[in-house]
Scaffold this motif. Structure first.
Motif, mmCIF file in Angstrom:
data_model
loop_
_atom_site.group_PDB
_atom_site.id
_atom_site.type_symbol
_atom_site.label_atom_id
_atom_site.label_comp_id
_atom_site.label_asym_id
_atom_site.label_seq_id
_atom_site.Cartn_x
_atom_site.Cartn_y
_atom_site.Cartn_z
ATOM 1 N N VAL A 99 -5.410 -0.124 -8.181
ATOM 2 C CA VAL A 99 -5.009 -1.465 -7.740
ATOM 3 C C VAL A 99 -4.298 -2.140 -8.904
ATOM 4 O O VAL A 99 -4.784 -2.097 -10.039
ATOM 5 C CB VAL A 99 -6.239 -2.313 -7.337
ATOM 6 C CG1 VAL A 99 -5.813 -3.723 -6.926
ATOM 7 C CG2 VAL A 99 -7.031 -1.640 -6.219
ATOM 8 N N ASP A 131 -2.398 12.101 -4.070
ATOM 9 C CA ASP A 131 -3.282 13.273 -3.993
ATOM 10 C C ASP A 131 -2.479 14.556 -3.900
ATOM 11 O O ASP A 131 -1.274 14.533 -3.644
ATOM 12 C CB ASP A 131 -4.247 13.140 -2.797
ATOM 13 C CG ASP A 131 -3.541 13.195 -1.460
ATOM 14 O OD1 ASP A 131 -3.105 14.298 -1.056
ATOM 15 O OD2 ASP A 131 -3.406 12.144 -0.810
ATOM 16 N N ASP A 151 0.864 -1.178 0.000
ATOM 17 C CA ASP A 151 0.000 0.000 0.000
ATOM 18 C C ASP A 151 0.897 1.223 0.000
ATOM 19 O O ASP A 151 1.791 1.333 0.840
ATOM 20 C CB ASP A 151 -0.872 0.033 1.265
ATOM 21 C CG ASP A 151 -1.956 -1.016 1.228
ATOM 22 O OD1 ASP A 151 -2.953 -0.811 0.530
ATOM 23 O OD2 ASP A 151 -1.786 -2.065 1.891
ATOM 24 N N ARG A 192 -2.508 5.283 -3.392
ATOM 25 C CA ARG A 192 -3.306 6.510 -3.432
ATOM 26 C C ARG A 192 -2.352 7.672 -3.588
ATOM 27 O O ARG A 192 -1.330 7.724 -2.897
ATOM 28 C CB ARG A 192 -4.041 6.663 -2.105
ATOM 29 C CG ARG A 192 -4.933 7.864 -2.028
ATOM 30 C CD ARG A 192 -5.307 8.159 -0.571
ATOM 31 N NE ARG A 192 -4.333 9.018 0.055
ATOM 32 C CZ ARG A 192 -4.142 9.109 1.357
ATOM 33 N NH1 ARG A 192 -4.809 8.373 2.187
ATOM 34 N NH2 ARG A 192 -3.242 9.935 1.841
ATOM 35 N N PHE A 215 1.058 5.542 -0.154
ATOM 36 C CA PHE A 215 0.376 6.846 -0.134
ATOM 37 C C PHE A 215 1.365 7.880 -0.639
ATOM 38 O O PHE A 215 2.449 8.020 -0.068
ATOM 39 C CB PHE A 215 -0.037 7.258 1.281
ATOM 40 C CG PHE A 215 -0.962 6.304 1.990
ATOM 41 C CD1 PHE A 215 -1.734 5.382 1.300
ATOM 42 C CD2 PHE A 215 -1.067 6.347 3.374
ATOM 43 C CE1 PHE A 215 -2.587 4.509 1.978
ATOM 44 C CE2 PHE A 215 -1.913 5.486 4.059
ATOM 45 C CZ PHE A 215 -2.673 4.566 3.358
ATOM 46 N N HIS A 243 -2.080 -1.557 -3.853
ATOM 47 C CA HIS A 243 -2.998 -0.424 -3.928
ATOM 48 C C HIS A 243 -2.189 0.820 -3.625
ATOM 49 O O HIS A 243 -1.362 0.831 -2.715
ATOM 50 C CB HIS A 243 -4.143 -0.533 -2.912
ATOM 51 C CG HIS A 243 -4.975 0.719 -2.856
ATOM 52 N ND1 HIS A 243 -4.795 1.701 -1.903
ATOM 53 C CD2 HIS A 243 -5.949 1.170 -3.670
ATOM 54 C CE1 HIS A 243 -5.645 2.685 -2.131
ATOM 55 N NE2 HIS A 243 -6.351 2.391 -3.190
ATOM 56 N N PHE A 286 -6.858 13.868 -6.721
ATOM 57 C CA PHE A 286 -6.913 12.568 -6.050
ATOM 58 C C PHE A 286 -6.900 11.465 -7.100
ATOM 59 O O PHE A 286 -7.487 11.609 -8.174
ATOM 60 C CB PHE A 286 -8.206 12.453 -5.226
ATOM 61 C CG PHE A 286 -8.435 11.074 -4.656
ATOM 62 C CD1 PHE A 286 -7.859 10.717 -3.449
ATOM 63 C CD2 PHE A 286 -9.181 10.132 -5.352
ATOM 64 C CE1 PHE A 286 -8.033 9.434 -2.937
ATOM 65 C CE2 PHE A 286 -9.361 8.850 -4.846
ATOM 66 C CZ PHE A 286 -8.783 8.505 -3.629
ATOM 67 N N GLN A 327 -9.089 5.072 -10.383
ATOM 68 C CA GLN A 327 -10.058 6.165 -10.367
ATOM 69 C C GLN A 327 -9.341 7.468 -10.020
ATOM 70 O O GLN A 327 -8.282 7.472 -9.400
ATOM 71 C CB GLN A 327 -11.195 5.889 -9.365
ATOM 72 C CG GLN A 327 -10.740 5.689 -7.938
ATOM 73 C CD GLN A 327 -11.821 5.113 -7.009
ATOM 74 O OE1 GLN A 327 -12.942 4.849 -7.435
ATOM 75 N NE2 GLN A 327 -11.475 4.910 -5.744
ATOM 76 N N ASP A 358 -6.434 6.818 -7.192
ATOM 77 C CA ASP A 358 -5.887 5.593 -6.618
ATOM 78 C C ASP A 358 -6.067 4.444 -7.589
ATOM 79 O O ASP A 358 -6.793 4.554 -8.591
ATOM 80 C CB ASP A 358 -6.418 5.284 -5.217
ATOM 81 C CG ASP A 358 -7.868 4.839 -5.163
ATOM 82 O OD1 ASP A 358 -8.614 5.056 -6.131
ATOM 83 O OD2 ASP A 358 -8.260 4.272 -4.118
#
Lengths: 369, 369
Positions: free
Chosen positions: B244, B258, B172, B256, B174, B254, B240, B225, B242
């Protein structure tokens, strides 16, 4: 009983704020298959409920339960409890696939039902539960403990309600759990038609948090996947799963759940929630501040326009859900949680599981860089 | 130039470990549109490269660059650099959509190319770049700075290589960033056909880390998306996104990204990477240990069978990529990064962007609980 090494038996105790006097709201515990029954009964008795009865076909489980709740009487049968007009609410932590059946019997007997999560494992059960709610007007409430019984999570809800991060737009949740000694787990823990699959089981906590924090009434599971990466000897145990959801208000969630907590972690799981808003973000370190060795929990980090704020809220927030639930049962209100919300989380976690793609490791291309 | 408030101008300085002597490997900088050019040239000159030339049509940008690199000569044109046989490698941080064109000219002139990420914005450009690599044998290397120029990220690679978490199965990531004062950003930052969209732009860092840490050679973007939630006045800015991904070896990611870092954060973004393995996990807090106020970075948390381990590795690991890249150019090896890897990350970030669904906030159902 509070065992930080094992999430199954993690039963928080809060600061008691009672909403009723002794004997004013009588409850019972039926089906002690999951250790969460302890947390459920802690929460309700701390809020003033009187725990009158316990029943489970396994006498050993009953005896252990009575050690934690010495006032409780062992019933001879489930019927004895269902036939007692004093009992207003029955708490249950049955095998997951049997939770709905128990609830239907409880509600048919004219009592509210409070079950461990996940509250059910199939969409057919959901339909039956909804129908029984319509017919009886009784409640089918759910112990989504990773929000309602975690002070950091409760505090996050208060911050969001106050607008601390503007409008929430996205949540990332990690729900890692420890299997521990597999021999200490009941057989049903490893049988998918009984525990429901990882996205249904521990995924239900995550989805409930999305609905709650982002103010979502309905959502679509836009992606989900599961895997059995480590516990090959238990092929029906999904030890990993993740999913993406899109809410009816345009907010989104990704969550990951797993049974891969390493032995070296000093608690059962490094649960995290990251809530991203238009004006700031919140991180929850629910059960541990990893690597600090300070044995604390309930860390809330808020970053907004003014700075970085760190709150350690253990013992400072309490668990308002339980008192609210008691009053909801008495007054037929829905302040603790609406029935719609409880069922929507259940529906989405079953759907996430149903549509999940299965992943597995194949070769590992070590020279890919 | 090191500005922690602004990721665009964040140019780390490492401990110099030179692999060549002065004058042995001569480089130039062309196209100073993105501040990353400073980090790219820092990395290479610290590893021994000699920065001979700089060119940009904007004289002001050139003068600023010369303040950081006083030895560099201002060329009169790009051609002057491309025609200088001493120059072996050209670094560029052009507008993202123009990075490929520049690279094609550089390689056609017989030189290796080192571009800021994302290295290109369309699959057509990718085909052209691959064709030029085939034709010339030259390199089209990429500054995926959030791994190669972050000591925590380099250290994580070493831990994984040693088997510290068993087999990695899921990541994951960020990648939050700060817009800062939009007026200080060039126009192209807000024009999607130029910056490529958020999943292509800052998403490229994330995808590259997945390929690297999980040993993935090829992958599928299974979900993505994007949204414009806050910066409505710049409708083409995805603030924004993110996605997968599923790797060819069964591992998953995954991430994300932003542009929503709040003003109160003491650095430009709370970048994190969580790498979950069969025997443990790693968390990277790359640029800040949020809420501590201690102004540190490069925190690595490793949890394995033995315990929770915390490393703060600033100044302790260095950035081996740059010396390896110089030697790769000299020896025609691929130790810093393979061409296949650099292009695969580029391909996947473009695909993630192309197939992304667009989200937006509608109503917020506040009473959903």
């Amino acid at each position: 009983m509070e065992d930080k090494k094992d999430g199954m038996n993690y039963a928080p105790k809060g600061k008691p704020v009672t909403v009723v006097k002794e004997g004013e709201f009588i409850i019972a515990a039926v089906a002690l298959d999951h250790g969460h029954i302890y947390g459920m009964c802690n929460g309700l008795t701390e809020a003033g409920a009187t725990l009158k009865w316990v029943y489970d076909p396994d006498n050993e489980k009953v005896r252990r339960f009575q050690k934690s709740f010495p006032e409780v009487m062992a019933a001879e049968s489930e019927e004895q409890i269902l036939n007692d007009p004093e009992v207003k609410l029955v708490c249950g932590a049955a095998v997951t696939s049997l939770r709905c059946e128990l609830g239907l019997r409880v509600m048919a007997a004219g009592k509210d039902y409070f079950t461990d999560k996940a509250p059910l494992t199939t969409l057919e059960q959901l339909d039956q539960a909804k129908e029984m709610v319509r017919k009886t007007g009784k409640k089918y409430m759910v112990y989504y403990s990773e929000r309602i019984h975690v002070e950091a999570a409760v505090f996050a809800g208060e911050l969001i309600e106050k607008g601390a991060i503007g409008t929430p737009i996205h949540i990332d949740g990690f729900g890692p759990h420890r299997v521990g000694n597999p021999e200490s787990r009941p057989d049903w823990f490893f049988e998918k038609d009984k525990y429901g699959g990882i996205l249904c089981d521990i995924g239900s906590h995550q989805i409930e948090q999305f609905l709650y924090y982002c103010g979502v009434r309905d959502a679509t599971v836009t992606y989900s996947q599961i895997g059995n990466y480590k516990y090959k000897e238990y092929p029906e145990l999904d030890d990993f799963g993740d999913a993406v959801l899109v809410g009816d208000n345009g907010t989104t969630q990704h969550f990951r759940v797993d049974w891969l907590t390493p032995d070296g972690l000093s608690t059962w799981g490094d649960g995290r929630t990251f809530i991203l808003g238009t004006e700031g973000y919140i991180e929850l370190r629910k059960y541990i501040n990893v690597g600090t060795g300070d044995n604390t929990s309930n860390h809330v980090y808020l970053v907004d326009g003014n700075g970085e704020h760190h709150f350690e809220v253990s013992g400072k927030v309490g668990y308002p859900f339980f008192g609210e639930l008691i009053l909801d049962c008495i007054n037929r209100t829905e302040n603790a949680m609406t029935q719609e919300h409880a069922f929507k989380a259940a529906e989405l976690c079953v759907k996430a599981q149903l549509q999940a793609k299965t992943r597995s490791l194949t070769k590992v291309s070590k020279d890919a860089t």
